[in-house]
Design a protein around this motif. Structure first.
Motif, PDB file in Angstrom:
ATOM      1  N   THR A  85       0.830  -1.202   0.000  1.00 34.44           N
ATOM      2  CA  THR A  85       0.000   0.000   0.000  1.00 34.44           C
ATOM      3  C   THR A  85       0.867   1.256   0.000  1.00 34.44           C
ATOM      4  O   THR A  85       2.076   1.198   0.243  1.00 34.44           O
ATOM      5  CB  THR A  85      -0.872   0.032   1.261  1.00 34.44           C
ATOM      6  OG1 THR A  85       0.006   0.172   2.370  1.00 34.44           O
ATOM      7  CG2 THR A  85      -1.687  -1.242   1.396  1.00 34.44           C
ATOM      8  N   HIS A  86       0.226   2.382  -0.282  1.00 36.01           N
ATOM      9  CA  HIS A  86       0.893   3.678  -0.232  1.00 36.01           C
ATOM     10  C   HIS A  86       1.565   3.878   1.124  1.00 36.01           C
ATOM     11  O   HIS A  86       2.717   4.311   1.208  1.00 36.01           O
ATOM     12  CB  HIS A  86      -0.153   4.777  -0.486  1.00 36.01           C
ATOM     13  CG  HIS A  86       0.269   6.147  -0.031  1.00 36.01           C
ATOM     14  ND1 HIS A  86       1.193   6.894  -0.713  1.00 36.01           N
ATOM     15  CD2 HIS A  86      -0.109   6.875   1.042  1.00 36.01           C
ATOM     16  CE1 HIS A  86       1.362   8.049  -0.080  1.00 36.01           C
ATOM     17  NE2 HIS A  86       0.593   8.059   0.996  1.00 36.01           N
ATOM     18  N   ARG A  87       0.825   3.497   2.196  1.00 33.06           N
ATOM     19  CA  ARG A  87       1.378   3.737   3.538  1.00 33.06           C
ATOM     20  C   ARG A  87       2.633   2.907   3.779  1.00 33.06           C
ATOM     21  O   ARG A  87       3.635   3.396   4.302  1.00 33.06           O
ATOM     22  CB  ARG A  87       0.311   3.409   4.586  1.00 33.06           C
ATOM     23  CG  ARG A  87       0.091   4.555   5.557  1.00 33.06           C
ATOM     24  CD  ARG A  87      -1.054   4.248   6.476  1.00 33.06           C
ATOM     25  NE  ARG A  87      -0.665   3.289   7.495  1.00 33.06           N
ATOM     26  CZ  ARG A  87      -1.511   2.793   8.393  1.00 33.06           C
ATOM     27  NH1 ARG A  87      -2.770   3.154   8.396  1.00 33.06           N
ATOM     28  NH2 ARG A  87      -1.089   1.941   9.296  1.00 33.06           N
ATOM     29  N   ALA A 100       7.971   1.926  -8.894  1.00 28.07           N
ATOM     30  CA  ALA A 100       6.694   1.778  -9.610  1.00 28.07           C
ATOM     31  C   ALA A 100       5.615   2.609  -8.928  1.00 28.07           C
ATOM     32  O   ALA A 100       4.811   3.282  -9.582  1.00 28.07           O
ATOM     33  CB  ALA A 100       6.287   0.307  -9.638  1.00 28.07           C
ATOM     34  N   HIS A 101       5.631   2.608  -7.582  1.00 28.26           N
ATOM     35  CA  HIS A 101       4.636   3.378  -6.833  1.00 28.26           C
ATOM     36  C   HIS A 101       4.862   4.880  -7.032  1.00 28.26           C
ATOM     37  O   HIS A 101       3.903   5.641  -7.189  1.00 28.26           O
ATOM     38  CB  HIS A 101       4.707   3.016  -5.350  1.00 28.26           C
ATOM     39  CG  HIS A 101       3.786   3.837  -4.507  1.00 28.26           C
ATOM     40  ND1 HIS A 101       2.421   3.649  -4.510  1.00 28.26           N
ATOM     41  CD2 HIS A 101       4.026   4.875  -3.667  1.00 28.26           C
ATOM     42  CE1 HIS A 101       1.867   4.531  -3.689  1.00 28.26           C
ATOM     43  NE2 HIS A 101       2.821   5.284  -3.162  1.00 28.26           N
ATOM     44  N   LEU A 102       6.114   5.292  -7.054  1.00 27.43           N
ATOM     45  CA  LEU A 102       6.429   6.716  -7.209  1.00 27.43           C
ATOM     46  C   LEU A 102       5.869   7.264  -8.525  1.00 27.43           C
ATOM     47  O   LEU A 102       5.435   8.414  -8.595  1.00 27.43           O
ATOM     48  CB  LEU A 102       7.950   6.943  -7.146  1.00 27.43           C
ATOM     49  CG  LEU A 102       8.569   6.872  -5.747  1.00 27.43           C
ATOM     50  CD1 LEU A 102      10.084   6.763  -5.841  1.00 27.43           C
ATOM     51  CD2 LEU A 102       8.182   8.096  -4.924  1.00 27.43           C
ATOM     52  N   GLY A 139       3.134   6.724  -9.860  1.00 25.83           N
ATOM     53  CA  GLY A 139       1.727   7.076  -9.800  1.00 25.83           C
ATOM     54  C   GLY A 139       1.308   7.795  -8.536  1.00 25.83           C
ATOM     55  O   GLY A 139       0.119   7.989  -8.298  1.00 25.83           O
ATOM     56  N   CYS A 140       2.283   8.182  -7.671  1.00 22.39           N
ATOM     57  CA  CYS A 140       1.900   8.789  -6.391  1.00 22.39           C
ATOM     58  C   CYS A 140       2.651  10.107  -6.199  1.00 22.39           C
ATOM     59  O   CYS A 140       3.843  10.122  -5.884  1.00 22.39           O
ATOM     60  CB  CYS A 140       2.179   7.836  -5.230  1.00 22.39           C
ATOM     61  SG  CYS A 140       1.752   8.564  -3.629  1.00 22.39           S
ATOM     62  N   ALA A 141       1.938  11.199  -6.389  1.00 19.21           N
ATOM     63  CA  ALA A 141       2.536  12.528  -6.283  1.00 19.21           C
ATOM     64  C   ALA A 141       2.976  12.817  -4.846  1.00 19.21           C
ATOM     65  O   ALA A 141       3.991  13.481  -4.616  1.00 19.21           O
ATOM     66  CB  ALA A 141       1.551  13.597  -6.755  1.00 19.21           C
ATOM     67  N   THR A 142       2.238  12.294  -3.864  1.00 28.41           N
ATOM     68  CA  THR A 142       2.576  12.540  -2.455  1.00 28.41           C
ATOM     69  C   THR A 142       3.953  11.964  -2.129  1.00 28.41           C
ATOM     70  O   THR A 142       4.804  12.638  -1.533  1.00 28.41           O
ATOM     71  CB  THR A 142       1.515  11.896  -1.541  1.00 28.41           C
ATOM     72  OG1 THR A 142       0.241  12.346  -1.960  1.00 28.41           O
ATOM     73  CG2 THR A 142       1.737  12.265  -0.085  1.00 28.41           C
ATOM     74  N   CYS A 143       4.166  10.733  -2.544  1.00 29.66           N
ATOM     75  CA  CYS A 143       5.456  10.087  -2.254  1.00 29.66           C
ATOM     76  C   CYS A 143       6.581  10.754  -3.045  1.00 29.66           C
ATOM     77  O   CYS A 143       7.699  10.900  -2.543  1.00 29.66           O
ATOM     78  CB  CYS A 143       5.389   8.590  -2.571  1.00 29.66           C
ATOM     79  SG  CYS A 143       4.490   7.665  -1.306  1.00 29.66           S
ATOM     80  N   ARG A 144       6.264  11.179  -4.284  1.00 29.24           N
ATOM     81  CA  ARG A 144       7.292  11.882  -5.068  1.00 29.24           C
ATOM     82  C   ARG A 144       7.700  13.175  -4.358  1.00 29.24           C
ATOM     83  O   ARG A 144       8.880  13.514  -4.292  1.00 29.24           O
ATOM     84  CB  ARG A 144       6.762  12.199  -6.480  1.00 29.24           C
ATOM     85  CG  ARG A 144       6.840  11.036  -7.443  1.00 29.24           C
ATOM     86  CD  ARG A 144       6.830  11.505  -8.908  1.00 29.24           C
ATOM     87  NE  ARG A 144       5.698  12.358  -9.243  1.00 29.24           N
ATOM     88  CZ  ARG A 144       4.500  11.908  -9.630  1.00 29.24           C
ATOM     89  NH1 ARG A 144       4.290  10.609  -9.741  1.00 29.24           N
ATOM     90  NH2 ARG A 144       3.518  12.752  -9.908  1.00 29.24           N
TER      91      ARG A 144
HETATM   92 ZN   LIG Z   1       2.517   6.991  -2.153  1.00 31.39          ZN
END
Ligand SMILES: [Zn+2]
Length: 221
Positions: free
Chosen positions: A3-5, A29-31, A33-38
């Protein structure tokens, strides 16, 4: 699928260049699609730069950081996030990133602290008077006390080239102890460190003998 978390917990580790290949691939791979983590990762850039300044040749000398320190700090930050009501989340992000960066810097700090740790003062040189029995020889000497014994640093010229000389230290009780041998260098100046197992406090005198056993140089200690 993580998960994102779960993946966000690994951002600090990722920024430090750690994690298994599989973990790093999953995070990349998650980065995508995830602006928060980027955004969180971008905020860790200063830490990455700081780590890049560490002398990598000396990294092997570093003591290991306590096992799991980074993970424990990151887990604590994430747990706090999860317990925070949604409207506060955004404001907390900066705090969390600062916490992640602080955790990374704390880990890096073990290395930096180690690299700049105080170096022990060099042992003081104790100049000692030298008497020569041969006019050709010129010499000065310094004594360095050690925990394992005593070192005599002999600066000299005029010892016959090619001849083997013996150095000895005499203890207060009269016992004679070897301080090694050296070969004369003629008129060329030599610097010779002569080591003996006699402690400085127990040493009474120092002597250099030529190959026939005749005294060439003496020093009262
Ligand atoms: Zn994320």
């Amino acid at each position: 699928m993580s998960t994102h978390r779960e993946l966000r917990e690994q951002l600090g580790v990722y920024a430090l260049g750690h994690g298994t290949p599989a973990e790093r691939t999953a995070l990349r791979a998650h980065l995508d699609g995830c602006a928060t983590c980027r955004a969180d990762l971008a905020d860790l850039a200063p830490l990455r730069d700081r780590l890049a300044a560490v002398d990598l040749d000396r990294v092997d000398d570093l003591p290991p950081a306590p096992a799991g320190l980074g993970d424990r700090v990151l887990a604590g930050i994430v747990a706090e996030q999860a317990a925070t009501p949604l409207p506060l989340r955004r404001r907390h992000r900066a705090t969390a990133v600062a916490g992640i960066a602080a955790a990374g810097i704390a880990v890096a700090g073990f290395g930096v602290g180690w690299l700049v740790r105080p170096v022990p003062e060099p042992r003081p040189l104790e100049p000692v008077a030298v008497q020569v029995a041969v006019p050709e020889v010129e010499a000065t000497a310094d004594v360095v006390p050690h925990t394992w014994g005593m070192e005599v640093q002999l600066h000299a010229a005029g010892f016959t080239a090619g001849e083997v000389y013996r150095a000895q230290v005499t203890e207060d009780d009269g016992r004679v102890v070897s301080a090694g041998e050296f070969i004369g260098t003629g008129s060329a100046e030599m610097v010779c460190n002569l080591n003996s197992s006699v402690l400085r406090a127990d040493a009474a005198s120092f002597v250099v003998l030529d190959s026939s056993g005749a005294v060439v140089l003496t020093s009262s200690l």
